[in-house]
Scaffold this motif. Structure first.
Motif, PDB file in Angstrom:
ATOM      1  N   LYS A   1       0.868  -1.182   0.000  1.00 14.78           N
ATOM      2  CA  LYS A   1       0.000   0.000   0.000  1.00 14.78           C
ATOM      3  C   LYS A   1       0.904   1.231   0.000  1.00 14.78           C
ATOM      4  O   LYS A   1       2.119   1.102   0.174  1.00 14.78           O
ATOM      5  N   LEU A   2       0.285   2.391  -0.135  1.00 15.97           N
ATOM      6  CA  LEU A   2       1.099   3.610  -0.229  1.00 15.97           C
ATOM      7  C   LEU A   2       2.000   3.784   0.991  1.00 15.97           C
ATOM      8  O   LEU A   2       3.171   4.168   0.862  1.00 15.97           O
TER       9      LEU A   2
ATOM     10  N   PHE B   1       6.305   7.133 -10.235  1.00 15.73           N
ATOM     11  CA  PHE B   1       5.002   7.012  -9.558  1.00 15.73           C
ATOM     12  C   PHE B   1       3.888   7.614 -10.422  1.00 15.73           C
ATOM     13  O   PHE B   1       2.821   7.034 -10.580  1.00 15.73           O
ATOM     14  N   ARG B   2       4.173   8.807 -10.951  1.00 19.18           N
ATOM     15  CA  ARG B   2       3.154   9.486 -11.770  1.00 19.18           C
ATOM     16  C   ARG B   2       2.888   8.703 -13.051  1.00 19.18           C
ATOM     17  O   ARG B   2       1.743   8.556 -13.477  1.00 19.18           O
ATOM     18  N   ALA B   3       3.965   8.202 -13.679  1.00 22.80           N
ATOM     19  CA  ALA B   3       3.816   7.478 -14.943  1.00 22.80           C
ATOM     20  C   ALA B   3       2.966   6.225 -14.766  1.00 22.80           C
ATOM     21  O   ALA B   3       2.148   5.902 -15.630  1.00 22.80           O
ATOM     22  N   ILE B   4       3.134   5.535 -13.667  1.00 22.76           N
ATOM     23  CA  ILE B   4       2.367   4.297 -13.492  1.00 22.76           C
ATOM     24  C   ILE B   4       0.969   4.543 -12.925  1.00 22.76           C
ATOM     25  O   ILE B   4       0.267   3.605 -12.599  1.00 22.76           O
ATOM     26  N   GLY B   5       0.604   5.825 -12.840  1.00 23.00           N
ATOM     27  CA  GLY B   5      -0.791   6.137 -12.540  1.00 23.00           C
ATOM     28  C   GLY B   5      -1.094   6.646 -11.152  1.00 23.00           C
ATOM     29  O   GLY B   5      -2.263   6.749 -10.777  1.00 23.00           O
ATOM     30  N   PHE B   6      -0.062   6.981 -10.359  1.00 25.03           N
ATOM     31  CA  PHE B   6      -0.339   7.556  -9.045  1.00 25.03           C
ATOM     32  C   PHE B   6      -0.908   8.958  -9.225  1.00 25.03           C
ATOM     33  O   PHE B   6      -0.408   9.736 -10.026  1.00 25.03           O
ATOM     34  N   ARG B   7      -1.933   9.265  -8.434  1.00 24.63           N
ATOM     35  CA  ARG B   7      -2.499  10.617  -8.466  1.00 24.63           C
ATOM     36  C   ARG B   7      -1.600  11.556  -7.656  1.00 24.63           C
ATOM     37  O   ARG B   7      -0.776  11.094  -6.863  1.00 24.63           O
ATOM     38  N   LYS B   8      -1.838  12.867  -7.835  1.00 22.38           N
ATOM     39  CA  LYS B   8      -1.060  13.850  -7.061  1.00 22.38           C
ATOM     40  C   LYS B   8      -1.243  13.605  -5.567  1.00 22.38           C
ATOM     41  O   LYS B   8      -0.308  13.710  -4.776  1.00 22.38           O
ATOM     42  N   SER B   9      -2.483  13.286  -5.202  1.00 19.87           N
ATOM     43  CA  SER B   9      -2.775  13.062  -3.779  1.00 19.87           C
ATOM     44  C   SER B   9      -2.007  11.844  -3.244  1.00 19.87           C
ATOM     45  O   SER B   9      -1.625  11.807  -2.084  1.00 19.87           O
ATOM     46  N   HIS B  10      -1.774  10.850  -4.114  1.00 16.30           N
ATOM     47  CA  HIS B  10      -1.006   9.672  -3.684  1.00 16.30           C
ATOM     48  C   HIS B  10       0.442  10.058  -3.366  1.00 16.30           C
ATOM     49  O   HIS B  10       1.007   9.613  -2.370  1.00 16.30           O
TER      50      HIS B  10
ATOM     51  N   GLU C   1       5.624   9.798   5.517  1.00 16.10           N
ATOM     52  CA  GLU C   1       7.034   9.762   5.954  1.00 16.10           C
ATOM     53  C   GLU C   1       7.273  10.827   7.015  1.00 16.10           C
ATOM     54  O   GLU C   1       7.881  10.566   8.059  1.00 16.10           O
TER      55      GLU C   1
END
Lengths: 231, 386
Positions: B2-3, B293-302, B310
């Motif tokens: 998970k994230l 992360f962005r390329a594989i489809g993570f949203r900005k919020s992710h 962290e």
């Protein structure tokens, strides 16, 4: 029916007073299950074209339609969702996350999916198995060879069974022997029904493809058959 | 996967960077906890002392002359037997507006008498009130129970060569020494105490007292107002607040408190700046990673969630360690802040919770812009795909 439809795509960049046209009126289509290579010299615009096709780089003009969806008409983060569900990417430098193990890297696209943990694990192990790395899931990227890193990157790109696999110079950093094995892997994935769109400057890679799109100075110079021959 | 697993793995496998950030926050939180704990402990000590202080209001007869004593040394012409306060007037003390703040009223009559071949200062007191006020008194033997008994200060007992159970003749009347005071270091050591009416009779001052000590409950009591009220009710007397000495210390504590708050503000500012710089550096180092992360489809919020989780983990860790270190620091520093006497360390859960919350807040605040910046990174630029 075409899976990817590219119509009049152009892309230009403005630096100060200067405007550089990276792509100029690109038109072509790619059918479902096809293996297509995009070839051209350095600076020809092939990588820009790939990023536009992959929904990563909004074109200045034209449309990119994938499975009937106009990619850049999607609102807000829906484009990110579309990438997550329909596309897989393999980058030239593999771009594995250094602090995640091979298995975790493969599972990365599933981190935002609603799948159960066990399903994610199973899918990632299966993807690693498909690229022949089933025994190295717990290694960090720094603990495996370049070829193995590439395999992990491919496994990551196919783990959620995307409709299209985009690869940007995937053999650019590999020796000839490893390159050939990687291209065989792409071919076998394609034979399994996976649509593959690959940017390369290596004519040998084109022999694995059904068609090759030649790009020069931002325009489609020719569309040839696999093996680099121009039809 | 998970994230938050991405965040945890990054923290786990990039220990050095995260340790640097954690240590920075720990120092900040520990400094704040130490300062606040010291301030609280010192304030609590002062409040406790004020409650134990005994009298904090003194009522004496109005006099025209000046006192001829300095540092406990009398230069003759002492004015204690010049004028007195009528004992009957003292009833008005309990009628002042702030009478609820009064915990004890201790009237005294003073006079010099000849006893055991020496001139001694006889003090008539109401023993129950006196003992309530002077809780530090330690009596060897017993406190006087009747009009024939007396209590002797340690110095007076030495000079008069008295032991518990002995008798002492004062103006032809025999008294039994029921108890001897342990050394107090005050003027009490040289005095001889008897019941107030007995002393008044011996000294010929029936119905009169030389001074009255009033003890007010100190935590937040309006001493200045009470002094004013007493002065109005008892014309012809001088009412003064002994609390001035304590107030001086309270003022010093207040200044230290302000200094602590100012330091806290500075630490908060520097802490957020440090988190900001470290997290910004971390984001810049992770440009490619964020691009993936962005390329594989993570949203900005992710992306934001990964970075803020962290930060929160570092904040929690730094909060816990910082609080423990801060309390340790306060424990070490406390002996240097007291006048050789042991102070009680005030440890409360509220400060622990506040330290934890502050640490997490600092980490999140400092990471907010870097996280926002990361989420807005263009994936193509991040991947240098052009």
């Amino acid at each position: 029916m075409a899976l990817i439809e590219v119509t009049g795509v152009s892309k230009s960049y403005t630096t100060g007073d200067e405007t550089v046209a990276a792509l100029r009126g690109i038109d072509f289509s790619i059918a479902e299950g096809e293996f297509v290579t995009i070839m051209g010299r350095s600076g020809s615009g092939k990588s820009t074209l790939l990023s536009v096709l992959g929904g990563l780089n909004r074109p200045t003009g034209g449309t990119v339609t994938i499975a009937g969806v106009d990619l850049y008409a999607l609102p807000g983060e829906r484009l990110a969702d579309f990438r997550s569900q329909r596309m897989g990417f393999v980058f030239q430098s593999f771009n594995l996350i250094p602090y995640l193990t091979a298995l975790e890297n493969v599972m990365l696209p599933l981190a935002i999916s609603p799948w159960k943990p066990a399903e994610k694990q199973a899918a990632a192990r299966e993807a690693l198995d498909r690229v022949g790395l089933s025994g190295k899931g717990d290694r960090l990227p720094s603990q495996i060879s370049g070829g193995e890193q590439e395999r992990v990157a491919i496994a990551r790109a196919i783990v959620n069974r995307p409709a299209i696999l985009f690869a940007d110079e995937p053999t650019g950093n590999l020796d000839t022997g490893t390159s050939n094995r990687m291209m065989e892997l792409f071919r076998s994935l394609n034979e399994g029904g996976q649509t593959v769109v690959m940017v390369t400057h290596n004519p040998e890679n084109c022999s694995y493809a059904e068609r090759t799109i030649h790009i020069r100075d931002g325009v489609v110079e020719a569309i040839g058959q696999g093996g680099g021959g121009i039809a | 996967m998970k994230l938050h697993n991405i965040s945890f793995n990054n923290l786990r496998r990039r220990k050095a960077k995260m340790a640097f950030l954690t240590v920075g926050l720990v120092v900040g939180i520990a400094t704040i906890v130490t300062l606040l704990t010291l301030t609280r402990s010192m304030s609590a000590d002062i409040e406790r002392k004020m409650d134990e202080f005994g009298a904090n209001i003194l009522i004496t007869p109005q006099q025209n002359g000046l006192s001829l004593t300095y540092g406990g040394i009398s230069l003759g012409g002492v004015s204690f037997d010049q004028t007195e306060i009528k004992e009957s007037d003292l009833a008005v003390i309990k009628t002042i507006a702030n009478h609820k703040n009064i915990s004890a009223v201790a009237p005294k009559v003073l006079g010099g008498v000849q006893a055991g071949g020496h001139q001694v200062l006889l003090v008539g007191v109401q023993f129950p009130q006196e003992l309530k006020m002077k809780q530090w008194w330690k009596v060897f033997g017993e406190t006087p129970k009747g009009p024939d008994e007396l209590l002797v200060g340690s110095e007076a007992a030495k000079v008069l060569n008295l032991m518990t159970g002995d008798t002492l003749d004062i103006k032809g009347k025999s008294f039994k020494v029921s108890g001897i005071l342990d050394e107090t270091g005050s003027q009490d050591d040289s005095l001889v105490f008897v019941d107030l009416p007995v002393a008044q009779r011996i000294l010929g001052k029936e119905g009169r007292v030389s001074l009255v000590e009033v003890a007010a409950l100190c935590s937040g009591c309006p001493i200045a107002d009470m002094v004013q009220q007493l002065a109005e009710k008892l014309p012809g007397t001088k009412v003064s607040a002994i609390q001035q000495v304590v107030e001086g210390r309270l003022k010093a504590i207040d200044q230290f408190k302000r200094f602590s708050y100012a330091m806290t503000a500075v630490v908060v500012f520097i802490g957020s700046l440090m988190v900001f710089v470290t997290m910004m550096g971390s984001v810049n180092e992770r440009t490619t990673e964020i691009g993936v992360f962005r390329a594989i489809g993570f949203r900005k919020s992710h992306i934001m969630r990964i970075i803020l989780v962290e930060a929160a983990v570092v904040g929690i860790l730094a909060g816990v360690i910082g609080y423990a270190a801060g309390i340790g620091g306060a424990r070490l520093a406390l002996p240097f802040m007291s006048d050789g006497k042991a102070l009680h360390l005030v440890v409360d859960g509220g400060l622990a919770g506040a330290a934890l919350a502050l640490s997490v807040l600092l980490a999140l605040l400092g990471s907010l812009y870097p996280a926002l910046h990361a989420s807005k990174l263009d994936p193509t630029e991040a991947l240098r795909a052009l």
